[in-house]
Design an enzyme around this catalytic site. Structure first.
Site, mmCIF file in Angstrom:
data_model
loop_
_atom_site.group_PDB
_atom_site.id
_atom_site.type_symbol
_atom_site.label_atom_id
_atom_site.label_comp_id
_atom_site.label_asym_id
_atom_site.label_seq_id
_atom_site.Cartn_x
_atom_site.Cartn_y
_atom_site.Cartn_z
ATOM 1 N N GLU A 74 37.775 24.684 13.374
ATOM 2 C CA GLU A 74 38.573 25.911 13.282
ATOM 3 C C GLU A 74 40.072 25.624 13.166
ATOM 4 O OE1 GLU A 74 36.649 28.135 12.745
ATOM 5 O OE2 GLU A 74 35.091 28.493 14.229
ATOM 6 N N TYR A 121 48.768 45.744 31.676
ATOM 7 C CA TYR A 121 48.817 44.324 31.351
ATOM 8 C C TYR A 121 48.124 44.005 30.037
ATOM 9 C CZ TYR A 121 51.156 42.997 35.604
ATOM 10 O OH TYR A 121 52.105 42.856 36.591
#
Length: 216
Positions: A74, A121
């Site tokens: 990847e 958050y």
């Protein structure tokens, strides 16, 4: 201990922590981080987050494998974030985490911003999370899709595959990844229950006060 030696240790410690808590499994997932000289330190292909060896991490110099074990397939996905986000990216984390992947398969998930504003958050650490289409694992087109975002997103989820998060350093990237998975979990837990979400003014307050990347 040199900064790069510490970085090697930090990658392995953070990876094992995520593995031990079930955020990734088997030999799935990969991490990269920028070394002090600009080279990339990358987890090897086929490696398990629970058993990484700091001395065997892959080193890439301008995309070329120069040291350590063979890198994850990847790599094009990781380098797309470094190339398009510049100094804002010092590390990239990719997992096959359960809840984010599950959310990527549901037909009513918003592809432009797949996580609803459930927590402060989630917004502060991630900004908007882009849902990208399905690609064959290892397909360089994943990196091309990230490049197509022109550096505007720090977090994406690959449909039927898993999330990818860029951060200023490896610790920040891992923490943001964990926030993404927990927010996806909350999203699935509250689906169909009409939860109260943060409103536009509350979101804009977070964007302003915490300097969040948030393209309208």
């Amino acid at each position: 201990m040199t900064p790069d030696s510490k970085l090697r240790e930090d990658i392995c410690i953070l990876a094992k922590s995520m593995f031990d808590r079930g955020l990734t499994m088997g030999s799935s997932g990969n991490i990269s981080a920028r070394m002090s000289d600009g080279r990339l330190l990358v987890t090897p292909t086929g490696s398990c987050f629970g058993r990484l060896d700091p001395g065997r991490l892959s080193v890439l110099d301008n995309g070329q494998h120069t040291e350590g074990d063979a890198p994850t397939k990847e790599v094009p996905l990781h380098t797309a974030f470094y190339d398009t986000r510049g100094d804002k990216t010092g590390a990239v984390v990719h997992l096959h985490s359960c809840h984010a992947t599950a959310l990527s398969t549901l037909p009513d998930t918003d592809p432009d911003n797949m996580l609803p504003p459930i927590t402060a958050y989630g917004i502060m650490r991630l900004g908007k999370v882009k849902l990208l289409p399905y690609f064959m694992p290892g397909d360089p087109a994943m990196g091309q899709a990230v490049r197509g975002l022109a550096g505007k997103r720090a977090a994406v989820v690959l449909a039927h595959h898993g999330p990818v998060v860029a951060g200023k350093d490896v610790e920040a990237a891992c923490y943001a990844m964990e926030e993404l998975e927990e927010t996806a979990k909350l999203t699935l837990m509250t689906r169909g229950l009409s939860p109260n979400l943060l409103n536009k003014a509350q979101i804009q307050g977070l964007v302003r006060d915490f300097n969040v990347e948030w393209d309208d």
